[in-house]
Design a protein around this motif. Structure first.
Motif, mmCIF file in Angstrom:
data_model
loop_
_atom_site.group_PDB
_atom_site.id
_atom_site.type_symbol
_atom_site.label_atom_id
_atom_site.label_comp_id
_atom_site.label_asym_id
_atom_site.label_seq_id
_atom_site.Cartn_x
_atom_site.Cartn_y
_atom_site.Cartn_z
ATOM 1 N N ARG A 151 0.818 -1.213 0.000
ATOM 2 C CA ARG A 151 0.000 0.000 0.000
ATOM 3 C C ARG A 151 0.854 1.266 0.000
ATOM 4 N N TRP A 152 1.939 1.260 0.804
ATOM 5 C CA TRP A 152 2.793 2.437 0.843
ATOM 6 C C TRP A 152 3.500 2.640 -0.496
ATOM 7 N N THR A 153 3.947 1.583 -1.116
ATOM 8 C CA THR A 153 4.607 1.700 -2.416
ATOM 9 C C THR A 153 3.653 2.223 -3.472
ATOM 10 N N ILE A 154 2.428 1.735 -3.450
ATOM 11 C CA ILE A 154 1.428 2.224 -4.410
ATOM 12 C C ILE A 154 1.159 3.712 -4.200
ATOM 13 N N LEU A 155 1.113 4.112 -2.925
ATOM 14 C CA LEU A 155 0.860 5.531 -2.637
ATOM 15 C C LEU A 155 1.983 6.414 -3.137
ATOM 16 N N TRP A 156 3.241 6.059 -2.805
ATOM 17 C CA TRP A 156 4.363 6.936 -3.115
ATOM 18 C C TRP A 156 4.819 6.826 -4.566
ATOM 19 N N ARG A 157 4.701 5.658 -5.176
ATOM 20 C CA ARG A 157 5.233 5.451 -6.516
ATOM 21 C C ARG A 157 4.197 5.655 -7.628
ATOM 22 N N ILE A 158 2.912 5.507 -7.321
ATOM 23 C CA ILE A 158 1.891 5.577 -8.369
ATOM 24 C C ILE A 158 0.898 6.707 -8.112
ATOM 25 N N VAL A 159 0.244 6.681 -6.941
ATOM 26 C CA VAL A 159 -0.825 7.642 -6.673
ATOM 27 C C VAL A 159 -0.286 9.060 -6.537
ATOM 28 N N LEU A 160 0.769 9.234 -5.757
ATOM 29 C CA LEU A 160 1.302 10.574 -5.512
ATOM 30 C C LEU A 160 1.810 11.253 -6.782
ATOM 31 N N PRO A 161 2.641 10.606 -7.623
ATOM 32 C CA PRO A 161 3.084 11.288 -8.847
ATOM 33 C C PRO A 161 1.943 11.665 -9.791
ATOM 34 N N MET A 162 0.943 10.793 -9.912
ATOM 35 C CA MET A 162 -0.164 11.088 -10.815
ATOM 36 C C MET A 162 -1.120 12.137 -10.248
ATOM 37 N N SER A 163 -1.087 12.332 -8.936
ATOM 38 C CA SER A 163 -1.970 13.311 -8.303
ATOM 39 C C SER A 163 -1.279 14.641 -8.031
ATOM 40 N N TRP A 164 -0.035 14.781 -8.423
ATOM 41 C CA TRP A 164 0.704 15.999 -8.088
ATOM 42 C C TRP A 164 0.065 17.272 -8.644
ATOM 43 N N PRO A 165 -0.516 17.291 -9.876
ATOM 44 C CA PRO A 165 -1.179 18.534 -10.325
ATOM 45 C C PRO A 165 -2.271 18.998 -9.366
ATOM 46 N N THR A 166 -3.095 18.084 -8.891
ATOM 47 C CA THR A 166 -4.143 18.462 -7.933
ATOM 48 C C THR A 166 -3.536 18.891 -6.604
ATOM 49 N N LEU A 167 -2.507 18.189 -6.161
ATOM 50 C CA LEU A 167 -1.865 18.552 -4.894
ATOM 51 C C LEU A 167 -1.209 19.930 -4.976
ATOM 52 N N SER A 168 -0.640 20.259 -6.119
ATOM 53 C CA SER A 168 0.006 21.560 -6.256
ATOM 54 C C SER A 168 -1.010 22.694 -6.155
ATOM 55 N N VAL A 169 -2.183 22.501 -6.741
ATOM 56 C CA VAL A 169 -3.231 23.515 -6.619
ATOM 57 C C VAL A 169 -3.673 23.643 -5.167
ATOM 58 N N MET A 170 -3.796 22.513 -4.482
ATOM 59 C CA MET A 170 -4.155 22.559 -3.067
ATOM 60 C C MET A 170 -3.109 23.303 -2.250
ATOM 61 N N CYS A 171 -1.843 23.080 -2.550
ATOM 62 C CA CYS A 171 -0.772 23.780 -1.820
ATOM 63 C C CYS A 171 -0.896 25.281 -1.985
ATOM 64 N N VAL A 172 -1.163 25.730 -3.204
ATOM 65 C CA VAL A 172 -1.295 27.166 -3.455
ATOM 66 C C VAL A 172 -2.490 27.728 -2.692
ATOM 67 N N PHE A 173 -3.628 27.060 -2.775
ATOM 68 C CA PHE A 173 -4.828 27.536 -2.089
ATOM 69 C C PHE A 173 -4.632 27.568 -0.575
ATOM 70 N N PHE A 174 -4.073 26.509 -0.017
ATOM 71 C CA PHE A 174 -3.881 26.458 1.434
ATOM 72 C C PHE A 174 -2.909 27.539 1.901
ATOM 73 N N PHE A 175 -1.877 27.792 1.124
ATOM 74 C CA PHE A 175 -0.917 28.827 1.513
ATOM 75 C C PHE A 175 -1.586 30.199 1.529
ATOM 76 N N VAL A 176 -2.365 30.506 0.485
ATOM 77 C CA VAL A 176 -3.027 31.808 0.406
ATOM 78 C C VAL A 176 -4.073 31.944 1.509
ATOM 79 N N TRP A 177 -4.861 30.889 1.733
ATOM 80 C CA TRP A 177 -5.871 30.953 2.802
ATOM 81 C C TRP A 177 -5.220 31.166 4.159
ATOM 82 N N SER A 178 -4.149 30.443 4.420
ATOM 83 C CA SER A 178 -3.476 30.575 5.707
ATOM 84 C C SER A 178 -2.838 31.952 5.862
ATOM 85 N N TRP A 179 -2.293 32.473 4.782
ATOM 86 C CA TRP A 179 -1.672 33.797 4.837
ATOM 87 C C TRP A 179 -2.704 34.868 5.198
ATOM 88 N N ASN A 180 -3.923 34.751 4.666
ATOM 89 C CA ASN A 180 -4.964 35.750 4.894
ATOM 90 C C ASN A 180 -5.805 35.454 6.138
#
Length: 261
Positions: free
Chosen positions: A165-194
């Motif tokens: 399960r951990w290998t599937i998460l880090w090697r498959i799910v995480l790389p393919m989900s990085w575009p969505t995660l990057s948008v979340m990072c931007v939104f969370f940073f801006v929300w927290s800043w304000n």
């Protein structure tokens, strides 16, 4: 488009103009006039009055910490709910959705006493954990909808090859989900800043306050300096402008990736 852009940028242009005026110039010519002489010392005075270096450091550390906590929790939760197919999946999603719709004012009272009892009051680490956990509810709801449509064939193929399960998460799910995660990072940073309500209740000492709290200190009940307020507002939005320019490609790429399946 030109009219729309002009209307959008007009408030920022007014802030920039008033940030370099003297108080006498502002009272004489109003907020929409061009400065008679550019007063470059206003920004420096406001920086020292607000102790902006400390406030900026606090905002950066807490916002980055919130991003790490919120994204990590959301990733693990969504992986368990969306791909792991845990029991009570629908009630869990309803719970996370309910956390998103709860107003902050309804959470401040219990959070205040909880922080008092656990010794986390006026502590940046406690504040970071709180905001990160609250934001992770939205991230969990968003990522679960993405992971629900994740190709099961890839997971089954990885399992047949011996991946856990951990290998599937880090090697498959995480790389393919990085575009969505990057948008979340931007939104969370801006929300927290304000963020303002939680810091004003939980971070009372001057050494722990963030940028929005420092800017609010410029406005008194009976006194107001419009040029200093404009300079403080300019100092507050400049880090966000730099942040968006730095991560513009990441944000655009992530939004485009989520638009086409």
């Amino acid at each position: 488009m030109g009219v729309f852009v002009t209307a959008f940028l007009a408030p920022f242009l007014v802030i920039v103009l008033n940030s370099f005026k003297t108080s006498a110039d502002y009272r004489k010519n109003g907020p929409l006039s061009w400065p008679e002489s550019w007063n470059w010392g206003v920004l420096g005075d406001v920086w020292q009055r607000v102790d902006f270096t400390q406030k900026l450091t606090n905002s950066l550390t807490t916002s980055l910490g919130v991003v790490v906590v919120a994204v990590a929790l959301a990733l693990f939760n969504a992986y368990a709910i969306g791909i792991g197919r845990v029991r009570w999946r629908t009630p869990l999603l309803v719970f996370f959705l309910g956390v998103n719709v709860l107003p902050q004012e309804g959470l401040v009272y219990p959070v205040y006493y909880l922080f008092k009892q656990f010794g986390l009051y006026d502590d940046k680490l406690g504040y970071t954990l709180l905001v990160g956990i609250v934001y992770s509810a939205f991230g969990t709801y968003l990522l679960t909808s993405v992971f629900s449509g994740f190709p099961r064939e890839l997971i089954e193929a990885a399992s047949l090859d011996g991946a856990g399960r951990w290998t599937i998460l880090w090697r498959i799910v995480l790389p393919m989900s990085w575009p969505t995660l990057s948008v979340m990072c931007v939104f969370f940073f801006v929300w927290s800043w304000n963020e303002f309500l939680y810091p004003v209740v939980l971070l009372i000492s001057n050494d722990n306050q963030t940028v929005p709290l420092g800017l609010s200190a410029m406005q008194g009940q009976f006194t107001s300096d419009p040029t200093a307020l404009s300079a403080a507002a300019l100092l507050g939005i400049l880090p966000m402008v730099v942040f968006f320019f730095a991560f513009q490609r990441t944000l655009t790429r992530g939004m485009a990736a989520g638009a086409v399946k």
